[in-house]
Write a protein that holds these residues in place. Structure first.
Motif, mmCIF file in Angstrom:
data_model
loop_
_atom_site.group_PDB
_atom_site.id
_atom_site.type_symbol
_atom_site.label_atom_id
_atom_site.label_comp_id
_atom_site.label_asym_id
_atom_site.label_seq_id
_atom_site.Cartn_x
_atom_site.Cartn_y
_atom_site.Cartn_z
ATOM 1 N N ALA A 1 38.811 -13.518 -15.954
ATOM 2 C CA ALA A 1 38.286 -13.755 -17.300
ATOM 3 C C ALA A 1 38.336 -15.236 -17.662
ATOM 4 C CB ALA A 1 39.074 -12.939 -18.318
ATOM 5 N N ILE A 2 39.424 -15.909 -17.293
ATOM 6 C CA ILE A 2 39.519 -17.341 -17.561
ATOM 7 C C ILE A 2 38.427 -18.090 -16.812
ATOM 8 C CG2 ILE A 2 40.923 -19.408 -17.112
ATOM 9 C CD1 ILE A 2 43.379 -17.731 -17.811
ATOM 10 N N SER A 3 38.183 -17.715 -15.567
ATOM 11 C CA SER A 3 37.140 -18.375 -14.786
ATOM 12 C C SER A 3 35.759 -18.182 -15.403
ATOM 13 C CB SER A 3 37.130 -17.847 -13.353
ATOM 14 O OG SER A 3 38.317 -18.199 -12.706
ATOM 15 N N MET A 4 35.520 -17.008 -15.974
ATOM 16 C CA MET A 4 34.217 -16.754 -16.593
ATOM 17 C C MET A 4 34.086 -17.462 -17.931
ATOM 18 S SD MET A 4 33.765 -12.734 -15.531
ATOM 19 C CE MET A 4 32.941 -12.356 -17.027
ATOM 20 N N LEU A 5 35.145 -17.473 -18.729
ATOM 21 C CA LEU A 5 35.071 -18.069 -20.061
ATOM 22 C C LEU A 5 35.198 -19.585 -20.065
ATOM 23 C CD1 LEU A 5 37.241 -15.472 -21.995
ATOM 24 C CD2 LEU A 5 34.751 -15.710 -22.053
ATOM 25 N N CYS A 6 35.998 -20.109 -19.152
ATOM 26 C CA CYS A 6 36.246 -21.556 -19.095
ATOM 27 C C CYS A 6 36.087 -22.037 -17.658
ATOM 28 C CB CYS A 6 37.652 -21.883 -19.581
ATOM 29 S SG CYS A 6 38.015 -21.374 -21.235
ATOM 30 N N PRO A 7 34.858 -22.197 -17.194
ATOM 31 C CA PRO A 7 34.699 -22.651 -15.808
ATOM 32 C C PRO A 7 35.242 -24.063 -15.643
ATOM 33 C CG PRO A 7 32.580 -22.523 -16.921
ATOM 34 C CD PRO A 7 33.589 -21.996 -17.868
ATOM 35 N N LEU A 8 35.686 -24.357 -14.430
ATOM 36 C CA LEU A 8 36.170 -25.699 -14.141
ATOM 37 C C LEU A 8 35.021 -26.686 -14.299
ATOM 38 C CD1 LEU A 8 38.513 -25.260 -11.074
ATOM 39 C CD2 LEU A 8 39.121 -26.203 -13.283
ATOM 40 N N PRO A 9 35.265 -27.807 -14.959
ATOM 41 C CA PRO A 9 34.186 -28.776 -15.153
ATOM 42 C C PRO A 9 33.835 -29.473 -13.835
ATOM 43 C CG PRO A 9 36.247 -29.648 -15.994
ATOM 44 C CD PRO A 9 36.510 -28.233 -15.573
ATOM 45 N N GLY B 1 32.626 -32.704 -11.656
ATOM 46 C CA GLY B 1 32.964 -34.110 -11.763
ATOM 47 C C GLY B 1 34.459 -34.308 -11.769
ATOM 48 N N ASN B 2 34.840 -35.518 -12.062
ATOM 49 C CA ASN B 2 36.258 -35.848 -11.992
ATOM 50 C C ASN B 2 36.782 -36.388 -13.315
ATOM 51 O OD1 ASN B 2 34.906 -38.237 -11.933
ATOM 52 N ND2 ASN B 2 35.670 -38.899 -9.938
ATOM 53 N N GLN B 3 36.231 -35.909 -14.391
ATOM 54 C CA GLN B 3 36.673 -36.362 -15.705
ATOM 55 C C GLN B 3 37.953 -35.642 -16.114
ATOM 56 O OE1 GLN B 3 33.336 -35.406 -18.129
ATOM 57 N NE2 GLN B 3 32.200 -37.235 -17.573
ATOM 58 N N LEU B 4 38.793 -36.356 -16.839
ATOM 59 C CA LEU B 4 40.005 -35.767 -17.407
ATOM 60 C C LEU B 4 39.774 -35.544 -18.902
ATOM 61 C CD1 LEU B 4 42.700 -37.885 -15.570
ATOM 62 C CD2 LEU B 4 42.171 -35.495 -15.209
ATOM 63 N N ASN B 5 38.801 -34.702 -19.214
ATOM 64 C CA ASN B 5 38.443 -34.466 -20.608
ATOM 65 C C ASN B 5 39.133 -33.204 -21.138
ATOM 66 O OD1 ASN B 5 37.047 -32.466 -19.316
ATOM 67 N ND2 ASN B 5 35.031 -33.320 -19.704
ATOM 68 N N LEU B 6 38.818 -32.854 -22.367
ATOM 69 C CA LEU B 6 39.442 -31.705 -23.020
ATOM 70 C C LEU B 6 39.147 -30.398 -22.290
ATOM 71 C CD1 LEU B 6 41.133 -30.774 -25.402
ATOM 72 C CD2 LEU B 6 39.032 -30.550 -26.714
ATOM 73 N N VAL B 7 37.955 -30.263 -21.734
ATOM 74 C CA VAL B 7 37.595 -29.040 -21.004
ATOM 75 C C VAL B 7 38.491 -28.883 -19.775
ATOM 76 C CG1 VAL B 7 35.740 -27.903 -19.710
ATOM 77 C CG2 VAL B 7 35.215 -29.131 -21.822
ATOM 78 N N PHE B 8 38.736 -29.976 -19.064
ATOM 79 C CA PHE B 8 39.621 -29.937 -17.904
ATOM 80 C C PHE B 8 41.021 -29.500 -18.320
ATOM 81 C CE2 PHE B 8 42.921 -32.145 -15.475
ATOM 82 C CZ PHE B 8 42.685 -31.643 -14.212
ATOM 83 N N TRP B 9 41.558 -30.102 -19.383
ATOM 84 C CA TRP B 9 42.926 -29.795 -19.798
ATOM 85 C C TRP B 9 43.046 -28.385 -20.363
ATOM 86 C CZ3 TRP B 9 46.481 -32.097 -17.517
ATOM 87 C CH2 TRP B 9 46.355 -33.430 -17.151
ATOM 88 N N GLU B 10 41.992 -27.917 -21.040
ATOM 89 C CA GLU B 10 42.016 -26.545 -21.550
ATOM 90 C C GLU B 10 42.110 -25.556 -20.394
ATOM 91 O OE1 GLU B 10 39.312 -23.680 -24.408
ATOM 92 O OE2 GLU B 10 38.334 -25.262 -23.264
ATOM 93 N N ARG B 11 41.297 -25.750 -19.371
ATOM 94 C CA ARG B 11 41.310 -24.848 -18.226
ATOM 95 C C ARG B 11 42.644 -24.923 -17.488
ATOM 96 N NH1 ARG B 11 38.104 -22.019 -14.386
ATOM 97 N NH2 ARG B 11 39.706 -21.209 -12.995
#
Length: 130
Positions: free
Chosen positions: A54-62, A64-74
């Motif tokens: 479910a986590i993989s479906m709702l919050c896919p890994l971004p 690229g190599n950015q350390l943004n909020l999406v990366f940290w949320e996942r």
């Protein structure tokens, strides 16, 4: 052809479940868990795998190599899920609540630190090679 596809799909779906159940059972056996506690710990494995999907479906890994909020949320959700499963898998009846909570939060911090370090190393290697 379709039958072969379904066999491969079943292996991908049930393979990790069987392996994780077996690993958890062996680990719990060596911890000296009673059969009822071992069974209780094994019931957490399907929940762990379903929540991971479910986590993989709702919050896919971004990408690229950015350390943004999406990366940290996942990474936080992965750390939280893994920490929950590990807390259940290594729990012993004589552990205090403080000990369990300390291990839970310590693992989350270690996981996030490791993911940050790996991302930085990955970014450095990628920038060196083009």
């Amino acid at each position: 052809m379709a039958d072969q596809f379904f066999r491969e799909t079943r292996r991908l779906v049930f393979g990790p479940l069987v392996l994780l159940v077996a690993a958890t059972a062996v680990f719990s056996y060596f911890l000296g868990d009673a059969p009822n506690l071992l069974f209780l710990k094994l019931t957490a494995v399907p929940l762990y795998l379903l929540a991971g999907r479910a986590i993989s479906m709702l919050c896919p890994l971004p990408n690229g190599n950015q350390l943004n909020l999406v990366f940290w949320e996942r990474q936080f959700l992965d750390a939280l899920l893994l920490s929950c499963w590990l807390t259940i898998a290594i729990w012993q009846p004589d552990n205090s609540a403080v000990t369990v909570a300390r291990g839970f939060f310590l693992f989350i911090a270690l996981y996030l630190g490791l993911m940050f370090l790996l991302r930085v190393i990955f970014r450095a290697r990628k920038s060196q090679h083009g």
